[in-house]
Design a protein around this motif. Sequence first.
Motif, mmCIF file in Angstrom:
data_model
loop_
_atom_site.group_PDB
_atom_site.id
_atom_site.type_symbol
_atom_site.label_atom_id
_atom_site.label_comp_id
_atom_site.label_asym_id
_atom_site.label_seq_id
_atom_site.Cartn_x
_atom_site.Cartn_y
_atom_site.Cartn_z
ATOM 1 N N GLY A 1 0.826 -1.219 0.000
ATOM 2 C CA GLY A 1 0.000 0.000 0.000
ATOM 3 C C GLY A 1 0.851 1.255 0.000
ATOM 4 O O GLY A 1 0.558 2.220 -0.729
ATOM 5 N N TYR A 2 1.930 1.238 0.775
ATOM 6 C CA TYR A 2 2.837 2.402 0.838
ATOM 7 C C TYR A 2 3.524 2.623 -0.504
ATOM 8 O O TYR A 2 3.609 3.753 -0.992
ATOM 9 N N GLU A 3 4.002 1.541 -1.116
ATOM 10 C CA GLU A 3 4.694 1.668 -2.398
ATOM 11 C C GLU A 3 3.750 2.153 -3.494
ATOM 12 O O GLU A 3 4.109 3.005 -4.310
ATOM 13 N N LEU A 4 2.529 1.597 -3.522
ATOM 14 C CA LEU A 4 1.554 2.012 -4.543
ATOM 15 C C LEU A 4 1.209 3.487 -4.399
ATOM 16 O O LEU A 4 1.066 4.211 -5.390
ATOM 17 N N ALA A 5 1.065 3.948 -3.158
ATOM 18 C CA ALA A 5 0.712 5.355 -2.944
ATOM 19 C C ALA A 5 1.893 6.264 -3.278
ATOM 20 O O ALA A 5 1.708 7.349 -3.845
ATOM 21 N N LYS A 6 3.113 5.804 -2.974
ATOM 22 C CA LYS A 6 4.307 6.630 -3.196
ATOM 23 C C LYS A 6 4.542 6.858 -4.690
ATOM 24 O O LYS A 6 4.863 7.960 -5.120
ATOM 25 N N PHE A 7 4.350 5.788 -5.474
ATOM 26 C CA PHE A 7 4.513 5.915 -6.925
ATOM 27 C C PHE A 7 3.154 6.162 -7.569
ATOM 28 O O PHE A 7 2.710 5.427 -8.437
ATOM 29 N N SER A 8 2.475 7.219 -7.103
ATOM 30 C CA SER A 8 1.094 7.435 -7.527
ATOM 31 C C SER A 8 0.980 7.706 -9.020
ATOM 32 O O SER A 8 0.038 7.279 -9.674
ATOM 33 N N LEU A 9 1.971 8.422 -9.624
ATOM 34 C CA LEU A 9 1.874 8.763 -11.043
ATOM 35 C C LEU A 9 1.967 7.509 -11.905
ATOM 36 O O LEU A 9 1.115 7.267 -12.762
ATOM 37 N N SER A 10 2.999 6.669 -11.639
ATOM 38 C CA SER A 10 3.135 5.438 -12.426
ATOM 39 C C SER A 10 1.967 4.497 -12.150
ATOM 40 O O SER A 10 1.495 3.790 -13.042
ATOM 41 N N TYR A 11 1.452 4.518 -10.907
ATOM 42 C CA TYR A 11 0.293 3.698 -10.531
ATOM 43 C C TYR A 11 -0.932 4.128 -11.336
ATOM 44 O O TYR A 11 -1.681 3.307 -11.856
#
Length: 578
Positions: free
Chosen positions: A473-483
């Motif tokens: 969840g932290y990684e997905l939120a941190k890379f929000s643009l690529s996500y």
Amino acid sequence: MLKSLSICLVSFFVLFISSLVSVIMGFYFVSQDWVIFIEWEVLALNSSSIVMTFLFDWMSLIFMGFVLFISSLVIFYSREYMGGDFDINRFILLVLMFVLSMMFLIISPNLISILLGWDGLGLVSYLLVIYYQNVKSYNAGMLTALSNRIGDVALLLAIAWMLNFGSWNYVYYLEAAAGSLEMKVVGALVVLAAMTKSAQIPFSSWLPAAMAAPTPVSALVHSSTLVTAGVYLLIRFNALLVGNWLGSFLLLFAGLTMFMAGLGANFEFDLKKIIALSTLSQLGLMMSILAMGFPTLAFFHLLTHALFKALLFMCAGAIIHNMKDSQDIRFMGGLVKQMPLTAACLNLSNLALCGAPFLAGFYSKDLILEIVSLNYINNLSFVLYFFSTGLTVCYSLRLVYFSMSGDFYSSALHPLNDEGWTMLRGMLTLMVMAVLGGSMLSWVLFPTPSMICLPLYLKMMALNVSILGGWVGYELAKFSLSYDLVSLKMSFFSSFVGSMWFLPFISTYGVSSMPLLVGGKVLKSFDQGWSEYCGAQGSYQVFVNWSRWNQGWQNNDLKTYLIGFFLWVIVLLILTFL
């Protein structure tokens, strides 16, 4: 204004003192193993008595105490949150009616009086969902009301079916007649009713839509009243679920609901809807452990969940209130600097939701997952349990990342502060309970500790899955643009998962609108068409014609008729001879 304040304060004090009395009595009833029945026969019909029955046992008293405690704090919180509303008295009265309906439901072992509380919850929830009078609220209210009507009809059918037993007090028949066909049918109808009220698949779409209600109502509805009514009903009817197809059916659908809600919350940006989907996920957890035959565990999680979920909604309400009614988490950020107390309460309730050690949620959630690991269960349900647990931590960390870290992404001139002391008092009281409530309840409900012996990898499974889910969840939120770019590339998958597997569209366009359209056609063609022509309107025209003919004779115009008759005879004679 003073009058509304006094109504708020009086309601708060009465409910708060009643909650303390109820919880203390409940704890005493646990220690003494007491059950008290109070009966009042209203009507006797065909050897069946309609009896108003109240059941006071440890479960009903403790649950009543928790409902009254949370509702008292919600009303206290509403003093400030709804302070600018001219109709705040109406709002408080609606909330009190809501709580009263829940009281009826909790203390009724009789299906007819249960229906009274059940329908009261449905009606008042509709009035509260449409409280902010706009098109979105009206649509959400109609979806809520129509979804819950299915459960109401199921309860009515269960009442009709129980006419064969001679009484509607189901507690007398659960054990004795559990294997009979009649009780199997009643059990299936009760499960259907509980699935609609607790928003299990395929009735899930109304629960996020009900977020159109004011936030204090959401805090009350999603913690201890409306959505928990179905779980509480199945706790009472649990003897009918164990060892048959009903339990397996409920286990599958509750597990899918838990998984669907957890996955959908990771694609949602509306603060209140994320918390609503987390409620849906926890309801699936309670329903699934009920289906496995552990009603006390489900009740334990119901109580602990009520504490931290009410706190979570109150924190969300304080943030929305300060952000001038903006609910999008992408506009939030850095709230921990602007609203430290609210942020502390939000993070603590989020940790309790994730099952962080020694907070309220840990004692019930960890116990449930260990019991699941210990029991015979199929692989699909096992995967759904633990994967959904990981998803809970995933969307919680995502929410914390978006709202707490970084800079504030809305207006530079913002009014964010922690000065709403009326709201904060309610939140801080619940925060204490979210920390202490789980251990306190576990001491009372399980005085003898359970020894659950499992292999190390299963014992650590809940913790490992939570850590993994939080990291994802932290990684997905941190890379929000690529996500977001990946989401756009997989647009069908994103829209499918983000819209709760298309359930809102199926519910509104398919299930709700089609019967209404067909009903409209039937109304026009039958009720207002042939039925009128052959019935009331047709009879009316016949009687009008008869009365006109009769009136003509009664006007004493016999000479006119005779002259006319003779004229016709003369005309006919002339035509004949010509």
